[in-house]
Design an enzyme around this catalytic site. Structure first.
Site, PDB file in Angstrom:
ATOM      1  N   TYR A  42     -11.592  14.251  -5.879  1.00 30.86           N
ATOM      2  CA  TYR A  42     -10.661  13.574  -6.793  1.00 30.86           C
ATOM      3  C   TYR A  42      -9.828  14.602  -7.574  1.00 30.86           C
ATOM      4  O   TYR A  42      -8.601  14.500  -7.647  1.00 30.86           O
ATOM      5  CB  TYR A  42     -11.444  12.661  -7.744  1.00 30.86           C
ATOM      6  CG  TYR A  42     -10.607  12.046  -8.840  1.00 30.86           C
ATOM      7  CD1 TYR A  42      -9.612  11.123  -8.547  1.00 30.86           C
ATOM      8  CD2 TYR A  42     -10.814  12.401 -10.174  1.00 30.86           C
ATOM      9  CE1 TYR A  42      -8.840  10.560  -9.554  1.00 30.86           C
ATOM     10  CE2 TYR A  42     -10.046  11.835 -11.185  1.00 30.86           C
ATOM     11  CZ  TYR A  42      -9.067  10.924 -10.874  1.00 30.86           C
ATOM     12  OH  TYR A  42      -8.299  10.368 -11.872  1.00 30.86           O
ATOM     13  N   ALA A  59      -9.147  17.630  -6.765  1.00 31.85           N
ATOM     14  CA  ALA A  59      -8.228  18.328  -5.856  1.00 31.85           C
ATOM     15  C   ALA A  59      -7.010  17.469  -5.545  1.00 31.85           C
ATOM     16  O   ALA A  59      -5.880  17.966  -5.490  1.00 31.85           O
ATOM     17  CB  ALA A  59      -8.962  18.691  -4.562  1.00 31.85           C
ATOM     18  N   ALA A  60      -7.243  16.179  -5.345  1.00 31.25           N
ATOM     19  CA  ALA A  60      -6.115  15.283  -5.037  1.00 31.25           C
ATOM     20  C   ALA A  60      -5.160  15.193  -6.225  1.00 31.25           C
ATOM     21  O   ALA A  60      -3.943  15.107  -6.057  1.00 31.25           O
ATOM     22  CB  ALA A  60      -6.634  13.897  -4.663  1.00 31.25           C
ATOM     23  N   LYS A  61      -5.706  15.208  -7.437  1.00 33.27           N
ATOM     24  CA  LYS A  61      -4.860  15.205  -8.637  1.00 33.27           C
ATOM     25  C   LYS A  61      -4.182  16.567  -8.816  1.00 33.27           C
ATOM     26  O   LYS A  61      -2.998  16.641  -9.165  1.00 33.27           O
ATOM     27  CB  LYS A  61      -5.683  14.859  -9.877  1.00 33.27           C
ATOM     28  CG  LYS A  61      -6.120  13.405  -9.949  1.00 33.27           C
ATOM     29  CD  LYS A  61      -4.944  12.469  -9.954  1.00 33.27           C
ATOM     30  CE  LYS A  61      -5.326  11.052 -10.335  1.00 33.27           C
ATOM     31  NZ  LYS A  61      -4.199  10.104 -10.160  1.00 33.27           N
ATOM     32  N   ASP A 109       0.867  -1.181   0.000  1.00 40.67           N
ATOM     33  CA  ASP A 109       0.000   0.000   0.000  1.00 40.67           C
ATOM     34  C   ASP A 109       0.904   1.231   0.000  1.00 40.67           C
ATOM     35  O   ASP A 109       1.506   1.582   1.020  1.00 40.67           O
ATOM     36  CB  ASP A 109      -0.911  -0.006   1.237  1.00 40.67           C
ATOM     37  CG  ASP A 109      -1.883   1.165   1.221  1.00 40.67           C
ATOM     38  OD1 ASP A 109      -1.696   2.096   0.407  1.00 40.67           O
ATOM     39  OD2 ASP A 109      -2.826   1.150   2.031  1.00 40.67           O
TER      40      ASP A 109
HETATM   41  N1  NAP Z   1      -9.382   5.795 -16.520  1.00 36.35           N
HETATM   42  C1  NAP Z   1      -9.545   7.110 -16.630  1.00 36.35           C
HETATM   43  O1  NAP Z   1     -10.502   7.564 -17.293  1.00 36.35           O
HETATM   44  C2  NAP Z   1      -8.570   8.055 -15.980  1.00 36.35           C
HETATM   45  C3  NAP Z   1      -8.653   9.409 -16.341  1.00 36.35           C
HETATM   46  C4  NAP Z   1      -7.761  10.313 -15.773  1.00 36.35           C
HETATM   47  C5  NAP Z   1      -6.800   9.878 -14.869  1.00 36.35           C
HETATM   48  N2  NAP Z   1      -6.753   8.563 -14.516  1.00 36.35           N
HETATM   49  C6  NAP Z   1      -5.707   8.162 -13.547  1.00 36.35           C
HETATM   50  O2  NAP Z   1      -4.848   7.222 -14.171  1.00 36.35           O
HETATM   51  C7  NAP Z   1      -4.293   6.361 -13.185  1.00 36.35           C
HETATM   52  C8  NAP Z   1      -4.516   4.911 -13.601  1.00 36.35           C
HETATM   53  O3  NAP Z   1      -5.917   4.680 -13.573  1.00 36.35           O
HETATM   54  P1  NAP Z   1      -6.622   3.541 -14.407  1.00 36.35           P
HETATM   55  O4  NAP Z   1      -7.666   4.180 -15.203  1.00 36.35           O
HETATM   56  O5  NAP Z   1      -5.616   2.669 -15.060  1.00 36.35           O
HETATM   57  O6  NAP Z   1      -7.394   2.773 -13.225  1.00 36.35           O
HETATM   58  P2  NAP Z   1      -7.122   1.419 -12.475  1.00 36.35           P
HETATM   59  O7  NAP Z   1      -7.159   0.298 -13.451  1.00 36.35           O
HETATM   60  O8  NAP Z   1      -8.067   1.409 -11.326  1.00 36.35           O
HETATM   61  O9  NAP Z   1      -5.616   1.546 -11.927  1.00 36.35           O
HETATM   62  C9  NAP Z   1      -5.295   2.116 -10.674  1.00 36.35           C
HETATM   63  C10 NAP Z   1      -4.237   1.251 -10.019  1.00 36.35           C
HETATM   64  O10 NAP Z   1      -3.787   1.883  -8.819  1.00 36.35           O
HETATM   65  C11 NAP Z   1      -3.522   0.889  -7.853  1.00 36.35           C
HETATM   66  N3  NAP Z   1      -3.594   1.512  -6.526  1.00 36.35           N
HETATM   67  C12 NAP Z   1      -4.644   2.242  -6.026  1.00 36.35           C
HETATM   68  N4  NAP Z   1      -4.375   2.616  -4.763  1.00 36.35           N
HETATM   69  C13 NAP Z   1      -3.140   2.143  -4.468  1.00 36.35           C
HETATM   70  C14 NAP Z   1      -2.318   2.190  -3.304  1.00 36.35           C
HETATM   71  N5  NAP Z   1      -2.734   2.787  -2.171  1.00 36.35           N
HETATM   72  N6  NAP Z   1      -1.112   1.594  -3.337  1.00 36.35           N
HETATM   73  C15 NAP Z   1      -0.683   0.956  -4.470  1.00 36.35           C
HETATM   74  N7  NAP Z   1      -1.405   0.882  -5.596  1.00 36.35           N
HETATM   75  C16 NAP Z   1      -2.632   1.450  -5.594  1.00 36.35           C
HETATM   76  C17 NAP Z   1      -4.618  -0.177  -8.109  1.00 36.35           C
HETATM   77  O11 NAP Z   1      -4.232  -1.470  -7.698  1.00 36.35           O
HETATM   78  P3  NAP Z   1      -4.592  -2.048  -6.233  1.00 36.35           P
HETATM   79  O12 NAP Z   1      -6.029  -1.733  -5.975  1.00 36.35           O
HETATM   80  O13 NAP Z   1      -4.287  -3.507  -6.345  1.00 36.35           O
HETATM   81  O14 NAP Z   1      -3.664  -1.354  -5.294  1.00 36.35           O
HETATM   82  C18 NAP Z   1      -4.742  -0.126  -9.632  1.00 36.35           C
HETATM   83  O15 NAP Z   1      -3.893  -1.102 -10.243  1.00 36.35           O
HETATM   84  C19 NAP Z   1      -4.977   6.724 -11.863  1.00 36.35           C
HETATM   85  O16 NAP Z   1      -4.118   7.568 -11.130  1.00 36.35           O
HETATM   86  C20 NAP Z   1      -6.221   7.471 -12.305  1.00 36.35           C
HETATM   87  O17 NAP Z   1      -6.662   8.372 -11.324  1.00 36.35           O
HETATM   88  C21 NAP Z   1      -7.596   7.628 -15.063  1.00 36.35           C
END
Ligand code: NAP
Length: 252
Positions: free
Chosen positions: A156, A158-160, A57
């Site tokens: 969300y 804000a965190a980004k 984590d």
């Molecule tokens: N998909 C979109 O439309 C979109 C748009 C803009 C930005 N984003 C950003 O792009 C990034 C990737 O997102 P995604 O779309 O590929 O979604 P995703 O498939 O949910 O990937 C997020 C990954 O983060 C890991 N994670 C979350 N919390 C964690 C923690 N505390 N420690 C370690 N790993 C952690 C999760 O794995 P575990 O749960 O196993 O830890 C998961 O593999 C994210 O930062 C998301 O906010 C996505």
């Protein structure tokens, strides 16, 4: 067999979605890849040839430190590329202990978003910043279109958005060492766990209709931008938020 000059690449959130596509892209270029995330079984099943995995984590000091120690041991003390794809909107995070006061839910939403999007990025970066290759190292964050225009509750986005000034300050601090620091801000990206793999036709149409390209983003779109930012061609690009959203948000 890896090329002699293979770089050491760490990808958080590397078991799914954008992180997985990015790991596959770096692995296809012959780089050494380490996938980080919380679910060991997801990391182990990820289709990334030759990748190392470590489950932790990254929102905790203990988890970030353990992951950094594992990486430095596996990579003989040097990290060339650090990609922070861990994150999400927090909707599926555990809710144990959240009280009945509506403010409890607000506090949980904001602190969860800060933990999984901001702290994951900052803690691992701070644990590794002295070990990033100088010159030539690359640090890449995942922001979002939500950081530029909001997305509902504000938490969300804000965190980004909190990652942006960190990107700028880190770029200033590490620039003299020849390390670049940038963030990529995607719009809607399909085929990830972020929204789950199901979305109503109406919602999908609304999201695609908001782009100028007439399609959803893919994990490969974002991976291509991240691998380019880590390439020699991008060595003069630092301290930037790079939007990958099909024109849904224009300019900055
Ligand atoms: N998909 C979109 O439309 C979109 C748009 C803009 C930005 N984003 C950003 O792009 C990034 C990737 O997102 P995604 O779309 O590929 O979604 P995703 O498939 O949910 O990937 C997020 C990954 O983060 C890991 N994670 C979350 N919390 C964690 C923690 N505390 N420690 C370690 N790993 C952690 C999760 O794995 P575990 O749960 O196993 O830890 C998961 O593999 C994210 O930062 C998301 O906010 C996505």
């Amino acid at each position: 067999m890896l090329p002699a000059m293979a770089r050491n690449v760490i990808i958080t959130g590397g078991g799914t979605g954008i992180g997985l596509a990015t790991a596959q892209a770096f692995a296809a270029e012959g780089e050494r890849v380490l996938l980080l995330g919380r679910r060991a079984e997801v990391l182990e099943k990820a289709a990334v040839p030759g990748a190392l995995t470590f489950a932790a984590d990254l929102a905790t000091v203990r988890g970030a430190r353990a992951a950094a120690d594992f990486a430095l041991d596996a990579f003989d003390g040097t990290v060339d590329v650090l990609v922070h794809s861990a994150g999400g909107h927090g909707g599926r995070e555990p809710r144990e202990g959240v009280g009945d006061d509506p403010l409890d839910a607000v506090a949980h939403n904001w602190s969860t978003n800060f933990r999984i999007n901001t702290l994951t990025s900052v803690l691992l970066t701070e644990a590794l910043r002295d070990h990033v290759a100088s010159p030539g190292g690359r640090i890449l964050f995942l922001s979002s279109i939500a950081a530029l225009r909001g997305s509902g509750s504000g938490a969300y986005g804000a965190a980004k958005a909190a990652v942006h000034p960190y990107t700028y300050d880190l770029a200033k601090a590490l620039g003299p060492r020849g390390v670049t620091v940038n963030a990529v801000a995607p719009g809607y990206v399909e085929d990830t766990e972020f929204f789950g793999y199901e979305m109503s036709d109406e919602e999908y149409g609304r999201r695609v209709g908001a782009t100028l390209t007439g399609r959803a983003g893919t994990p490969a779109d974002v991976a291509a931008t991240l691998t380019w930012l880590a390439s020699p061609g991008a060595q003069h690009l630092t301290g930037q938020i790079v939007q990958v959203n099909g024109g849904e948000q224009l300019g900055r």
